[in-house]
Design a protein around this motif. Sequence first.
Motif, mmCIF file in Angstrom:
data_model
loop_
_atom_site.group_PDB
_atom_site.id
_atom_site.type_symbol
_atom_site.label_atom_id
_atom_site.label_comp_id
_atom_site.label_asym_id
_atom_site.label_seq_id
_atom_site.Cartn_x
_atom_site.Cartn_y
_atom_site.Cartn_z
ATOM 1 N N LEU A 275 4.709 17.195 3.564
ATOM 2 C CA LEU A 275 5.804 18.151 3.813
ATOM 3 C C LEU A 275 7.051 17.441 4.325
ATOM 4 N N ARG A 276 6.854 16.422 5.150
ATOM 5 C CA ARG A 276 7.988 15.742 5.790
ATOM 6 C C ARG A 276 8.785 14.884 4.814
ATOM 7 N N VAL A 277 8.253 14.678 3.599
ATOM 8 C CA VAL A 277 8.991 13.922 2.571
ATOM 9 C C VAL A 277 10.377 14.529 2.351
ATOM 10 N N LEU A 278 10.464 15.873 2.483
ATOM 11 C CA LEU A 278 11.741 16.551 2.223
ATOM 12 C C LEU A 278 12.820 16.130 3.212
ATOM 13 N N ASP A 279 12.412 15.621 4.381
ATOM 14 C CA ASP A 279 13.393 15.175 5.374
ATOM 15 C C ASP A 279 14.253 14.033 4.843
ATOM 16 N N ALA A 280 13.783 13.339 3.831
ATOM 17 C CA ALA A 280 14.553 12.213 3.269
ATOM 18 C C ALA A 280 15.652 12.696 2.320
ATOM 19 N N ARG A 281 15.772 14.013 2.141
ATOM 20 C CA ARG A 281 16.866 14.639 1.380
ATOM 21 C C ARG A 281 17.014 14.127 -0.050
ATOM 22 N N ARG B 288 0.856 -1.206 0.000
ATOM 23 C CA ARG B 288 0.000 0.000 0.000
ATOM 24 C C ARG B 288 0.882 1.243 0.000
ATOM 25 N N PRO B 289 0.408 2.352 -0.624
ATOM 26 C CA PRO B 289 1.212 3.572 -0.612
ATOM 27 C C PRO B 289 1.495 4.045 0.809
ATOM 28 N N THR B 290 2.713 4.530 1.016
ATOM 29 C CA THR B 290 3.077 5.062 2.333
ATOM 30 C C THR B 290 4.038 6.230 2.156
ATOM 31 N N LEU B 291 4.082 7.105 3.164
ATOM 32 C CA LEU B 291 5.089 8.174 3.192
ATOM 33 C C LEU B 291 5.967 8.001 4.428
ATOM 34 N N ASP B 292 6.101 6.771 4.870
ATOM 35 C CA ASP B 292 6.923 6.480 6.040
ATOM 36 C C ASP B 292 8.329 7.048 5.852
ATOM 37 N N ARG B 293 8.744 7.876 6.816
ATOM 38 C CA ARG B 293 9.982 8.644 6.634
ATOM 39 C C ARG B 293 11.222 7.768 6.595
ATOM 40 N N ARG B 294 11.287 6.776 7.474
ATOM 41 C CA ARG B 294 12.443 5.895 7.510
ATOM 42 C C ARG B 294 12.562 5.135 6.175
ATOM 43 N N ARG B 295 11.423 4.688 5.693
ATOM 44 C CA ARG B 295 11.437 3.924 4.446
ATOM 45 C C ARG B 295 11.835 4.816 3.264
ATOM 46 N N LEU B 296 11.355 6.056 3.301
ATOM 47 C CA LEU B 296 11.738 6.994 2.224
ATOM 48 C C LEU B 296 13.249 7.242 2.237
ATOM 49 N N THR B 297 13.781 7.462 3.444
ATOM 50 C CA THR B 297 15.216 7.744 3.579
ATOM 51 C C THR B 297 16.036 6.535 3.099
ATOM 52 N N ALA C 79 15.413 23.380 2.281
ATOM 53 C CA ALA C 79 16.051 22.058 2.296
ATOM 54 C C ALA C 79 16.983 21.844 1.099
ATOM 55 N N GLU C 80 17.055 22.810 0.217
ATOM 56 C CA GLU C 80 17.905 22.728 -0.979
ATOM 57 C C GLU C 80 17.528 21.520 -1.850
ATOM 58 N N VAL C 81 16.235 21.381 -2.038
ATOM 59 C CA VAL C 81 15.685 20.327 -2.896
ATOM 60 C C VAL C 81 15.043 21.020 -4.101
ATOM 61 N N VAL C 82 15.389 20.548 -5.299
ATOM 62 C CA VAL C 82 14.892 21.204 -6.518
ATOM 63 C C VAL C 82 13.481 20.704 -6.833
ATOM 64 N N PRO C 83 12.500 21.597 -6.863
ATOM 65 C CA PRO C 83 11.146 21.129 -7.169
ATOM 66 C C PRO C 83 10.933 20.910 -8.662
ATOM 67 N N GLU C 84 10.099 19.957 -8.964
ATOM 68 C CA GLU C 84 9.556 19.833 -10.324
ATOM 69 C C GLU C 84 8.092 20.232 -10.194
ATOM 70 N N PHE C 85 7.708 21.295 -10.881
ATOM 71 C CA PHE C 85 6.341 21.804 -10.763
ATOM 72 C C PHE C 85 5.413 20.947 -11.619
ATOM 73 N N GLU C 86 4.472 20.279 -10.955
ATOM 74 C CA GLU C 86 3.526 19.413 -11.673
ATOM 75 C C GLU C 86 2.301 20.255 -12.044
#
Length: 285
Positions: free
Chosen positions: A101-107, A62-71, A142-149
């Motif tokens: 928003l917390r997705v960015l924590d995965a750098r 199932r879709p998740t945004l779990d931070r540890r898993r993203l990192t 966070a110095e992450v380059v966005p792609e505008f959808e």
Amino acid sequence: MSAAPPPPPSTMITVAPTGAEAIKADVPALPTTTDELVETAIRCERAGAAMVHVHIRDDEDRPTLDRRRLTDTVAALREQTDLLVQLSTGGSVTDPFEDRLRVLDARPDSCSLTMGTVNFGDAVFLNPWPFIVELYQASQAAEVVPEFELFDLGHVAALHRLLDAHGLPYGGRVHCDLVMGVPGGMPGTAAALVAAVAALPPQTTSWSATGIGRCALPGALAALSAGGHLRVGMEDTVSYARGRPVAHNAELVQRASALAEVAQRPAMSPAAARDLLQVRTDAAR
Ligand code: KMH
Ligand code: ZN
């Protein structure tokens, strides 16, 4: 409104291998585990991809945004490939803003950033203005380059407003992806693509197109002819042709690569894509 940027000499191919919508039980070729995602990324890089747009799944697919898993996923993809890693901040339509928003924590190198709310089949993909601004400012910090959808012309207008009010993204490049053919968004036609490209903000430095479902191929052909880059993958279509399911994401990348070659704008390397998008160098090899 401004003229589109001149056609680039090569084509950045982004693969979106998983998404949040397809169900593994219905689509067994969908990569949902980290191992499957990494295997997919390796094959897609060999086939010509320069960036991977990532949605992750949990142990039940199932879709998740779990931070540890993203990192961990970002680390695994960096270890095994040179691809730019773009994490989805769209997630699935039920994900709360806080988790997105917390997705960015995965750098990641890059993140998707959708420029407005859109009907999404029978659901609603919510992107209110205050959330867009918060996510944009968080990506700058966070110095992450966005792609505008951009799912609609209204999203293009919102991008003008965002850049005018809040300045350029981290890295100074403005890269957009026109998402065409979502039921509720702009149609996957050449006419819609041309209208959207003509309306892009003057700060735009590159753009790609994504055709959903049966719009995948017409969208790619229109993008190539109008000077755009390409996004393909099983997030966007699970059919290679009518009645023929996609067997592996690499097939879609191979086809995009072949089309880019015919257009005399061959697939770009990940290194060239890093230069194009000006992602952080500490994340590069
Ligand atoms: N899954 C959609 C609701 C993105 O990745 O940012 C949102 C989406 C866009 O796929
Ligand atoms: Zn996505």
